[in-house]
Design a protein around this motif. Structure first.
Motif, short mmCIF file in Angstrom:
data_model
loop_
_atom_site.label_atom_id
_atom_site.label_comp_id
_atom_site.label_asym_id
_atom_site.label_seq_id
_atom_site.Cartn_x
_atom_site.Cartn_y
_atom_site.Cartn_z
N PRO A 42 -2.92 2.23 -3.81
CA PRO A 42 -2.19 1.63 -3.19
C PRO A 42 -1.08 1.73 -3.98
CG PRO A 42 -3.89 -0.05 -3.29
CD PRO A 42 -4.20 1.34 -3.12
N VAL A 43 -1.32 1.69 -5.36
CA VAL A 43 -0.52 2.33 -6.47
C VAL A 43 -0.25 3.58 -6.99
CG1 VAL A 43 -0.18 0.88 -8.71
CG2 VAL A 43 -1.05 -0.19 -7.64
N GLN A 44 0.76 3.15 -6.69
CA GLN A 44 1.20 5.38 -7.11
C GLN A 44 2.32 5.34 -8.24
OE1 GLN A 44 -0.52 7.92 -5.90
NE2 GLN A 44 -2.05 6.75 -4.39
N PRO A 45 2.06 6.18 -9.20
CA PRO A 45 1.10 6.81 -9.04
C PRO A 45 -0.17 6.81 -9.75
CG PRO A 45 2.82 7.24 -11.20
CD PRO A 45 3.49 6.27 -9.98
N VAL A 46 -1.70 6.79 -9.46
CA VAL A 46 -2.36 5.99 -9.68
C VAL A 46 -2.64 6.13 -11.44
CG1 VAL A 46 -4.73 6.33 -9.62
CG2 VAL A 46 -3.50 6.71 -7.51
N GLY A 62 0.80 -1.08 0.29
CA GLY A 62 0.21 -0.33 -0.44
C GLY A 62 1.09 0.80 0.21
N THR A 63 0.05 2.47 0.43
CA THR A 63 0.95 4.06 0.41
C THR A 63 0.15 4.70 1.44
OG1 THR A 63 1.10 3.63 -2.33
CG2 THR A 63 1.59 5.71 -1.61
N PHE A 64 1.15 4.95 2.23
CA PHE A 64 0.64 5.41 2.85
C PHE A 64 0.79 7.64 2.82
CE2 PHE A 64 -0.05 1.45 3.44
CZ PHE A 64 -1.45 1.18 4.06
N GLU A 65 0.18 7.73 3.97
CA GLU A 65 0.83 9.57 4.28
C GLU A 65 0.63 9.43 5.52
OE1 GLU A 65 -1.47 13.80 4.41
OE2 GLU A 65 -0.59 13.30 2.17
N ILE A 114 4.71 7.07 1.66
CA ILE A 114 6.06 6.00 1.88
C ILE A 114 5.11 4.68 1.54
CG2 ILE A 114 6.97 6.96 4.29
CD1 ILE A 114 4.70 5.07 5.58
N PRO A 115 5.96 4.65 0.27
CA PRO A 115 5.39 2.62 0.07
C PRO A 115 5.61 1.86 1.10
CG PRO A 115 7.51 3.26 -0.62
CD PRO A 115 7.31 4.26 -0.06
N ALA A 116 4.25 1.09 1.39
CA ALA A 116 4.50 0.13 2.34
C ALA A 116 3.97 -1.36 2.17
CB ALA A 116 3.57 0.97 4.02
#
Length: 346
Positions: free
Chosen positions: A87-91, A14-17, A23-25
């Protein structure tokens, strides 16, 4: 790969702020692990697709060794310090399958009177069932596209539009590609799939038809691409942890009441068929999101659409949980609609 072959159990990507930093996590159980500590040079989750299997093995080794570390996830942390992003960045783009659950098609045919004007409900059901069975036997899936700016996180608010009414929910299984796909056979589809996620594909039903352009018909751009109309996540669950994508349970609750409750066994066209068909038309890319259609139980069936203050809660077996509060229209029309005659604006 079966779960007993996995070294330390499933984890999601996932991706979290966190405290303002993105951060990618990886998420395992109730803990979040910063993947920048695992893979040097990693800045966004989409970079993992460059060597997907090896990167998952590296993450698994790290999590097994660092099981007592990580950020503990709890409700207070999510509210105070942490935002869950798609979860996937960039969207990237959303490749969306419509009308892909048999019972949903039948339900919508009755709710929207999609058939002969003089047909009874029973006749509409029978005709819709025959149509979808014939389409699966000899025809094609129905695919349209969504834009990245409409995608939001699994806990973000949903904003009702100022133009468009009868906003409906559609919980769906999302499939993320691990590598490019073009003209692939259905039997090769699984080799192109990174994993699965949850998507709620919202629709402003009043904006679907185009009475001013009846011969063209439906308008999916305006009815489905409003900001916040694709809550996605919370994580991408790698396919190695999903043993049977054809029997996952989808459930959507509105203010605590179950509105949708079905399994992916009800898909008309299954995941490999959808991917094969979509790739026969377009060059799909790693990180693209394919959503597979929504089962019965939409607002059109219940004759109840989203309102200010509603709370939607969606889940799919093994993929996590979404919770989205609904906010009412702002009350301010966009300049284009404000400048147009009412007959064109709605």
């Amino acid at each position: 790969m079966s779960l007993d072959e996995v070294k330390a159990g499933p984890f999601g990507i996932g991706t979290f702020e966190v405290d303002g930093a993105t951060i990618p996590a990886a998420v395992r159980g109730s803990k979040l692990f910063d993947l920048r500590d695992v893979i040097p040079g990693l800045s966004v989750t989409s970079q993992l697709f460059e060597d997907w299997d090896r990167n998952l093995d590296r993450i698994d080794d790290h999590l097994r060794a660092a099981s007592t570390q990580g950020i503990v996830l709890d409700h207070g942390l999510v509210d105070a310090r942490l935002r869950v992003l798609p979860p996937v960045q960039p969207v990237g783009p959303v490749i969306a399958a419509g009308a892909n659950y048999r019972e949903h098609i039948i339900e919508m045919s009755v709710a929207h009177r999609l058939g002969r004007d003089d047909a009874s409900d029973d006749e509409l059901r029978a005709e819709a069932a025959h149509e979808i069975d014939e389409r699966v036997r000899a025809g094609d899936p129905y695919i349209w596209t969504g834009i990245p700016s409409a995608v939001v996180g699994a806990y973000d608010d949903v904003q009702l539009p100022d133009v468009g009414e009868d906003v409906d929910w559609e919980l769906e299984l999302g499939v993320v590609l691990r590598r490019d796909a073009y003209r692939i056979a259905a039997e090769d589809a699984w080799d192109h799939i990174a994993g699965f996620t949850i998507v709620n594909d919202l629709t402003a039903r009043s904006l679907v038809p185009r009475p001013d352009m009846a011969k063209i018909g439906t308008d999916w751009f305006r009815s489905k691409n409003q900001p916040t109309f694709f809550p996605t996540g919370p994580v991408l669950m790698p396919s190695r942890f999903v043993t049977d994508p054809g029997s996952l349970r989808l459930e959507l609750r509105l203010n605590g009441d179950v509105m949708q409750d079905a399994t992916t066994g009800g898909l008309a066209f299954d995941v490999p068929s959808l991917l094969s068909y979509a790739s026969s038309v377009a060059q799909l890319r790693a990180g693209d999101l394919l959503i597979t259609g929504s089962p019965a139980g939409n607002g059109s069936h219940w004759k109840r659409f989203l309102r200010d203050g509603d709370v939607m809660e969606g889940s799919i077996t093994g993929l996590g949980f979404q919770r989205n509060a609904v906010r009412g229209p702002t009350g301010h029309l966009p300049p284009w609609q404000a400048s147009r005659p009412v007959a064109v604006s709605i």
